[in-house]
Design a protein around this motif. Structure first.
Motif, PDB file in Angstrom:
ATOM      1  N   SER A  75      -1.981  -5.119   2.842  1.00 39.25           N
ATOM      2  CA  SER A  75      -1.868  -4.529   1.496  1.00 39.25           C
ATOM      3  C   SER A  75      -2.951  -5.055   0.566  1.00 39.25           C
ATOM      4  O   SER A  75      -3.576  -4.295  -0.197  1.00 39.25           O
ATOM      5  CB  SER A  75      -0.485  -4.827   0.917  1.00 39.25           C
ATOM      6  OG  SER A  75       0.538  -4.249   1.723  1.00 39.25           O
ATOM      7  N   ALA A  76      -3.202  -6.389   0.637  1.00 42.33           N
ATOM      8  CA  ALA A  76      -4.226  -6.995  -0.215  1.00 42.33           C
ATOM      9  C   ALA A  76      -5.614  -6.479   0.146  1.00 42.33           C
ATOM     10  O   ALA A  76      -6.428  -6.155  -0.741  1.00 42.33           O
ATOM     11  CB  ALA A  76      -4.167  -8.514  -0.086  1.00 42.33           C
ATOM     12  N   ALA A  77      -5.884  -6.400   1.439  1.00 40.93           N
ATOM     13  CA  ALA A  77      -7.202  -5.924   1.877  1.00 40.93           C
ATOM     14  C   ALA A  77      -7.400  -4.457   1.512  1.00 40.93           C
ATOM     15  O   ALA A  77      -8.508  -4.039   1.149  1.00 40.93           O
ATOM     16  CB  ALA A  77      -7.349  -6.129   3.380  1.00 40.93           C
ATOM     17  N   ASN A  78      -6.345  -3.683   1.588  1.00 41.01           N
ATOM     18  CA  ASN A  78      -6.444  -2.267   1.256  1.00 41.01           C
ATOM     19  C   ASN A  78      -6.701  -2.083  -0.242  1.00 41.01           C
ATOM     20  O   ASN A  78      -7.504  -1.227  -0.661  1.00 41.01           O
ATOM     21  CB  ASN A  78      -5.161  -1.556   1.665  1.00 41.01           C
ATOM     22  CG  ASN A  78      -5.248  -0.052   1.477  1.00 41.01           C
ATOM     23  OD1 ASN A  78      -6.233   0.574   1.860  1.00 41.01           O
ATOM     24  ND2 ASN A  78      -4.225   0.534   0.860  1.00 41.01           N
ATOM     25  N   ALA A  79      -6.038  -2.910  -1.082  1.00 39.51           N
ATOM     26  CA  ALA A  79      -6.257  -2.839  -2.534  1.00 39.51           C
ATOM     27  C   ALA A  79      -7.695  -3.202  -2.878  1.00 39.51           C
ATOM     28  O   ALA A  79      -8.341  -2.550  -3.721  1.00 39.51           O
ATOM     29  CB  ALA A  79      -5.281  -3.771  -3.239  1.00 39.51           C
ATOM     30  N   GLU A  80      -8.211  -4.228  -2.204  1.00 34.17           N
ATOM     31  CA  GLU A  80      -9.594  -4.636  -2.461  1.00 34.17           C
ATOM     32  C   GLU A  80     -10.572  -3.554  -2.032  1.00 34.17           C
ATOM     33  O   GLU A  80     -11.570  -3.273  -2.715  1.00 34.17           O
ATOM     34  CB  GLU A  80      -9.898  -5.942  -1.730  1.00 34.17           C
ATOM     35  CG  GLU A  80     -11.292  -6.485  -2.018  1.00 34.17           C
ATOM     36  CD  GLU A  80     -11.551  -7.816  -1.336  1.00 34.17           C
ATOM     37  OE1 GLU A  80     -12.680  -8.314  -1.444  1.00 34.17           O
ATOM     38  OE2 GLU A  80     -10.617  -8.340  -0.686  1.00 34.17           O
ATOM     39  N   ARG A  81     -10.307  -2.913  -0.922  1.00 37.00           N
ATOM     40  CA  ARG A  81     -11.191  -1.847  -0.444  1.00 37.00           C
ATOM     41  C   ARG A  81     -11.202  -0.662  -1.429  1.00 37.00           C
ATOM     42  O   ARG A  81     -12.255  -0.084  -1.735  1.00 37.00           O
ATOM     43  CB  ARG A  81     -10.741  -1.370   0.930  1.00 37.00           C
ATOM     44  CG  ARG A  81     -11.696  -0.344   1.569  1.00 37.00           C
ATOM     45  CD  ARG A  81     -11.022   0.387   2.688  1.00 37.00           C
ATOM     46  NE  ARG A  81      -9.950   1.238   2.165  1.00 37.00           N
ATOM     47  CZ  ARG A  81     -10.136   2.439   1.617  1.00 37.00           C
ATOM     48  NH1 ARG A  81     -11.354   2.924   1.461  1.00 37.00           N
ATOM     49  NH2 ARG A  81      -9.124   3.134   1.168  1.00 37.00           N
TER      50      ARG A  81
END
Length: 364
Positions: A112-118
């Motif tokens: 979820s965190a990586a997707n938000a950053e992307r």
């Protein structure tokens, strides 16, 4: 009756004679007993039987799959028992999955965190593209933003892969049957802590069975080059069925010096693992004469080569002259002198004499 003193010498003499005769009788009985020798008998086969080898074997499942968890943990459920028939996909046992669930939750949060950053980097790149077109930023700054987006995409892929691995490990805490079969071995108890890959049982297929035999090195070539393999399962009668050689070990067992072989049995035979049987194989170098053990032939000098034939009604042996042919390994060809069904002394012929009483020995 009163014995007079003068009768004592006569009485002692009679007693001595009686004891002497008794001793002689006992000695004679002992001598007779010692003459009865235990022997190993060999039944003279027919020519067709002489041209085949028969090897004993045992029925096993054609596929006997070891069972093991792919992850370590503590057993919390045991859903099957030894000998139970199971279906493909059926739950056999389960480990405590709390640690793996926690790891999966952590990995999901990282996704979820990586997707938000992307997503944020993707929006920034679109904005910086507009600024580049208006000349407010340099091309180098725009390229740096493109690199940040590519990096965030890679990080997102990595976290997704880690989450998938964690999810798989969670599912691996459940041991399920890979195919229909029978639990042929089961060494698992609730509360037991096991390691990843530790074999805790076996799953045997019920559809296919095989006869396992040990082939002597002296018969390996004949066995390997045979065109047909006729098997008989003792519990299913005397009928023979054609089997297929599927495996033959290229290396001999260090102890028995035999080669392990697997013969796939036809499904129509309905053989069950654990049954005993044998396989009959025709020799490639078949002859038209009988073959008997080389150790059975004895040369007594005057009569020449012969064998000791056992006479069951009399319980003794009789020397029969035979005409011998060529020697093949531990066998010798008999061209004449013997008949099918006769029983002969298989070994120790030089220790036997004409008319000697013998006793067939079992298990040797």
């Amino acid at each position: 009756m009163t014995i007079k003193p003068k009768q004592f010498p006569l009485l002692l003499s009679l007693m001595g004679t009686t004891l002497l005769l008794a001793g002689c009788n006992e000695e004679k009985k002992a001598d007779v007993w010692q003459e009865i020798r235990q022997v190993k008998l060999f039944t003279v086969p027919s020519i067709s039987q002489a041209n085949t080898i028969v090897l004993p074997g045992e029925v096993h499942a054609n596929i006997d799959t070891p069972l093991a968890f792919r992850v370590a943990g503590k057993v919390i459920q045991k859903k099957t028992v030894l000998g139970q028939t199971v279906k493909k996909g059926q739950l056999l046992a389960e480990l405590d999955a709390s640690d793996y669930l926690a790891g999966y939750q952590a990995a999901s949060a990282q996704v979820s965190a990586a997707n938000a950053e992307r997503q944020q980097n993707s929006k920034d790149l679109a904005r910086y593209k507009s600024l580049l077109d208006k000349g407010f930023i340099s091309p180098a700054e725009y390229e740096r933003r493109k690199t940040l987006l590519a990096t965030s995409n890679a990080q997102l892929d990595q976290t997704i892969a880690n989450a998938k691995t964690s999810q798989n490990q969670t599912s691996y805490t459940q041991l399920r049957a890979e195919q229909d079969g029978v639990i042929s071995d089961w060494q698992l108890e609730v509360g037991q802590v096991i390691s990843a890959g530790q074999v805790i049982g076996k799953l045997a297929t019920t559809q296919e069975t095989a006869l396992w035999v040990n082939v002597p090195e002296t018969r390996l070539q004949d066995f390997q080059s045979a065109k047909t393999y006729d098997v008989k399962i003792n519990a299913l009668g005397n009928a023979r069925s054609a089997a297929t050689l599927t495996e033959l070990s290229p290396q001999a067992d260090a102890t028995t010096r035999t080669f392990a072989a697997k013969l796939k049995l036809p499904a129509s035979l309905k053989a069950v693992a654990g049954m005993s049987g044998d396989v009959s194989v025709a020799l490639s170098n078949s002859t038209s004469a009988l073959q008997i053990p080389l150790t059975a032939v004895f040369n007594n000098g005057a009569s020449g080569n012969g064998v000791w034939v056992y006479q069951p009604k009399k319980g003794n042996v009789h020397f029969v002259k035979v005409k011998v042919g060529k020697i093949e390994q531990d066998q010798i060809v008999i061209e004449s002198g013997l008949q099918t069904g006769q029983q002969i002394i298989a070994a120790g012929a030089n220790l036997i004499h004409e008319g000697q009483s013998v006793k067939p020995a079992e298990g040797i």
